[in-house]
Motif scaffolding. Structure first.
Motif, PDB file in Angstrom:
ATOM      1  N   ALA A 279       0.608  -1.215   0.003  1.00  0.00           N
ATOM      2  CA  ALA A 279      -0.211   0.071   0.092  1.00  0.00           C
ATOM      3  C   ALA A 279       0.891   1.348   0.112  1.00  0.00           C
ATOM      4  O   ALA A 279       0.686   2.139  -0.760  1.00  0.00           O
ATOM      5  CB  ALA A 279      -0.883  -0.160   1.089  1.00  0.00           C
ATOM      6  N   TYR A 280       2.008   1.255   0.834  1.00  0.00           N
ATOM      7  CA  TYR A 280       2.865   2.537   0.866  1.00  0.00           C
ATOM      8  C   TYR A 280       3.709   2.606  -0.527  1.00  0.00           C
ATOM      9  O   TYR A 280       3.750   3.816  -1.012  1.00  0.00           O
ATOM     10  CB  TYR A 280       3.866   2.195   1.942  1.00  0.00           C
ATOM     11  CG  TYR A 280       3.342   2.651   3.401  1.00  0.00           C
ATOM     12  CD1 TYR A 280       2.924   3.787   3.593  1.00  0.00           C
ATOM     13  CD2 TYR A 280       3.612   2.120   4.294  1.00  0.00           C
ATOM     14  CE1 TYR A 280       2.517   4.156   4.664  1.00  0.00           C
ATOM     15  CE2 TYR A 280       3.224   2.284   5.587  1.00  0.00           C
ATOM     16  CZ  TYR A 280       2.603   3.372   5.520  1.00  0.00           C
ATOM     17  OH  TYR A 280       1.986   3.541   7.106  1.00  0.00           O
TER      18      TYR A 280
ATOM     19  N   VAL B  39      -3.345   9.913  -0.526  1.00  0.00           N
ATOM     20  CA  VAL B  39      -3.660   9.787   1.056  1.00  0.00           C
ATOM     21  C   VAL B  39      -4.335   8.586   1.546  1.00  0.00           C
ATOM     22  O   VAL B  39      -4.144   7.939   2.576  1.00  0.00           O
ATOM     23  CB  VAL B  39      -4.556  11.180   1.633  1.00  0.00           C
ATOM     24  CG1 VAL B  39      -4.978  11.104   2.878  1.00  0.00           C
ATOM     25  CG2 VAL B  39      -3.700  12.400   1.371  1.00  0.00           C
ATOM     26  N   GLY B  40      -5.288   8.040   0.554  1.00  0.00           N
ATOM     27  CA  GLY B  40      -6.002   6.901   1.251  1.00  0.00           C
ATOM     28  C   GLY B  40      -5.052   5.776   1.062  1.00  0.00           C
ATOM     29  O   GLY B  40      -5.292   4.855   2.196  1.00  0.00           O
ATOM     30  N   LEU B  41      -4.411   5.553   0.204  1.00  0.00           N
ATOM     31  CA  LEU B  41      -3.338   4.446   0.087  1.00  0.00           C
ATOM     32  C   LEU B  41      -2.213   4.516   1.263  1.00  0.00           C
ATOM     33  O   LEU B  41      -1.995   3.448   2.058  1.00  0.00           O
ATOM     34  CB  LEU B  41      -2.706   4.451  -1.005  1.00  0.00           C
ATOM     35  CG  LEU B  41      -3.376   4.214  -2.347  1.00  0.00           C
ATOM     36  CD1 LEU B  41      -2.548   4.255  -3.507  1.00  0.00           C
ATOM     37  CD2 LEU B  41      -3.651   2.549  -2.318  1.00  0.00           C
ATOM     38  N   ASN B  42      -1.881   5.578   1.640  1.00  0.00           N
ATOM     39  CA  ASN B  42      -0.904   5.843   2.687  1.00  0.00           C
ATOM     40  C   ASN B  42      -1.860   5.548   4.099  1.00  0.00           C
ATOM     41  O   ASN B  42      -1.313   4.814   4.991  1.00  0.00           O
ATOM     42  CB  ASN B  42      -0.694   7.321   2.995  1.00  0.00           C
ATOM     43  CG  ASN B  42       0.619   7.609   2.166  1.00  0.00           C
ATOM     44  OD1 ASN B  42       1.728   6.807   2.306  1.00  0.00           O
ATOM     45  ND2 ASN B  42       0.756   8.446   1.292  1.00  0.00           N
TER      46      ASN B  42
ATOM     47  N   LEU C 283      -2.612   1.917   8.629  1.00  0.00           N
ATOM     48  CA  LEU C 283      -3.564   0.858   9.660  1.00  0.00           C
ATOM     49  C   LEU C 283      -2.850  -0.398   9.723  1.00  0.00           C
ATOM     50  O   LEU C 283      -3.027  -1.215  10.530  1.00  0.00           O
ATOM     51  CB  LEU C 283      -4.987   1.026   9.007  1.00  0.00           C
ATOM     52  CG  LEU C 283      -5.650   2.228   9.104  1.00  0.00           C
ATOM     53  CD1 LEU C 283      -7.198   2.259   8.601  1.00  0.00           C
ATOM     54  CD2 LEU C 283      -5.854   2.533  10.675  1.00  0.00           C
ATOM     55  N   LEU C 284      -2.571  -0.860   8.383  1.00  0.00           N
ATOM     56  CA  LEU C 284      -1.800  -2.291   8.407  1.00  0.00           C
ATOM     57  C   LEU C 284      -0.507  -2.448   9.330  1.00  0.00           C
ATOM     58  O   LEU C 284      -0.157  -3.386   9.874  1.00  0.00           O
ATOM     59  CB  LEU C 284      -1.570  -2.618   7.091  1.00  0.00           C
ATOM     60  CG  LEU C 284      -2.836  -3.019   6.129  1.00  0.00           C
ATOM     61  CD1 LEU C 284      -2.361  -3.209   4.781  1.00  0.00           C
ATOM     62  CD2 LEU C 284      -3.462  -4.221   6.654  1.00  0.00           C
TER      63      LEU C 284
ATOM     64  N   ALA D 282      -1.502  -2.636  12.883  1.00  0.00           N
ATOM     65  CA  ALA D 282      -1.714  -3.528  13.171  1.00  0.00           C
ATOM     66  C   ALA D 282      -0.413  -4.495  13.511  1.00  0.00           C
ATOM     67  O   ALA D 282      -0.427  -5.454  14.350  1.00  0.00           O
ATOM     68  CB  ALA D 282      -2.706  -4.418  12.154  1.00  0.00           C
ATOM     69  N   ALA D 283       0.486  -4.480  12.600  1.00  0.00           N
ATOM     70  CA  ALA D 283       1.715  -5.231  12.511  1.00  0.00           C
ATOM     71  C   ALA D 283       2.568  -4.922  13.751  1.00  0.00           C
ATOM     72  O   ALA D 283       2.987  -5.726  14.616  1.00  0.00           O
ATOM     73  CB  ALA D 283       2.472  -5.026  11.324  1.00  0.00           C
ATOM     74  N   LEU D 284       2.479  -3.683  14.354  1.00  0.00           N
ATOM     75  CA  LEU D 284       3.241  -3.141  15.313  1.00  0.00           C
ATOM     76  C   LEU D 284       2.617  -3.842  16.869  1.00  0.00           C
ATOM     77  O   LEU D 284       3.235  -3.837  17.913  1.00  0.00           O
ATOM     78  CB  LEU D 284       3.244  -1.751  15.510  1.00  0.00           C
ATOM     79  CG  LEU D 284       4.091  -0.882  14.510  1.00  0.00           C
ATOM     80  CD1 LEU D 284       4.068   0.544  14.476  1.00  0.00           C
ATOM     81  CD2 LEU D 284       5.614  -1.318  14.721  1.00  0.00           C
TER      82      LEU D 284
END
Length: 320
Positions: free
Chosen positions: A17-18, A51-54, A59-60, A63-65
């Motif tokens: 996504a980034y 901005v939406g992709l960022n 968010l992902l 969740a990983a953190l």
């Protein structure tokens, strides 16, 4: 699923996504005048797509953190550059070059070595309020120094973007662990509110700084962002959150070798993308037909010399 594997899987999707967001930002920056203000940028649909992709990547990443430490999750952010290579090549209508494949392979090998040394336990430590304020103040000072007028503003803005994003990730982990902690502590406190405000400020600041950095191209700025981000986050994790590399001295040597390989891979990727983005480079395939007439002016043939009239003397003898 194992917590470490879940953190890695979420980080991979987040990197995708980034990467898509970085390509979108780079294309938008290429179509934007250098003096364009932030308000005019906010009125463009392409900006909000980035901005939406960022936001999806963030968010992902959050969740990983929640399932892995900073020393594990942040190095996986380098995969953003690896994914951006084919995406950027496809957007530019070209194939991935040999140098880009070499850089991708070295980056993946380096990341593999780093993952072997990173701690795999879920995070439990959080930053105190004085620590969070100190990290925020130090980050603002560094960003102010990197944003001063001078040479190579794109790379300096990219470094500032990577640092702010890495610090935002470290603060986000504190926020996530504190909220999901079931020890019976208060859900809302001045510490969590302050950390949430710092996360919002640094996340938006990193986005705007990266948009400014991408005006000079995608390759080198994205490489600097990719390297500065995990360095800043890992420094906070090792210094303040009690994270450690596992394996002793051997793992330290392996981590250094992996870091060197990843840096070399990112350097190759950035150099290849900078060369591909150079308008002076000749692209493969037939050259496009230039509709503008050539500037070489071919002189028209001179008219034949007209002999000057001569006076004729009496008797038909020309006068000299």
């Amino acid at each position: 699923m194992n917590a470490t594997l879940l953190a890695v899987a979420l980080s991979l999707v987040s990197a995708g996504a980034y990467a898509a967001a970085a390509v979108a930002q780079s294309r938008l920056a290429g179509r934007t005048e250098p003096g364009t203000g932030v308000l005019r940028m906010l009125g463009r649909g392409a900006w909000w797509s980035a901005v939406g992709l960022n936001a999806a990547g963030a968010l992902l990443h959050v969740a990983a953190l929640n399932y892995g430490p900073l020393t594990l999750v942040q190095p996986l952010g380098a995969l953003t550059l690896v994914v951006a290579v084919p995406l950027g090549a496809r957007a530019a209508g070209r194939r991935v070059g040999r140098t880009e494949w070499r850089g991708t392979a070295l980056t993946l090998l380096g990341l593999g070595a780093l993952l072997l040394t990173a701690g795999g336990s879920a995070p439990h430590e959080t930053l105190t309020l004085p620590e969070a304020l100190g990290v925020g103040a130090a980050t603002m000072a560094v960003v102010a120094g990197l944003s001063r007028p001078g040479a190579r503003p794109g790379l300096r803005h990219a470094a500032a973007s990577g640092i702010t994003s890495g610090v935002a990730s470290a603060l986000t982990q504190t926020l996530t662990v504190a909220v999901t902690d079931h020890s019976g502590g208060p859900l809302f406190s001045w510490r969590l509110l302050t950390v949430a405000l710092l996360v919002s400020a640094f996340a938006m600041g990193g986005l705007l700084l990266s948009q400014t950095a991408y005006r000079g191209g995608l390759g080198a700025p994205l490489a600097v962002v990719t390297l500065a981000n995990p360095v800043a986050a890992a420094a906070i994790g090792l210094a303040l959150l009690g994270e450690r590399l596992q394996g002793g001295p051997v793992s330290l040597v392996l981590a250094l070798l992996g870091t060197a390989a990843a840096v070399r891979g990112v350097f190759l990727l950035s150099r290849a993308q900078a060369r591909n983005a150079d308008p002076d480079e000749v692209s493969e395939g037939p050259a496009p037909v230039d509709p503008v007439p050539s500037r070489v002016v071919i002189g028209s043939p001179r008219p034949a010399a007209v002999p000057e009239p001569v006076a004729v003397r009496a008797g038909g003898v020309p006068h000299p």
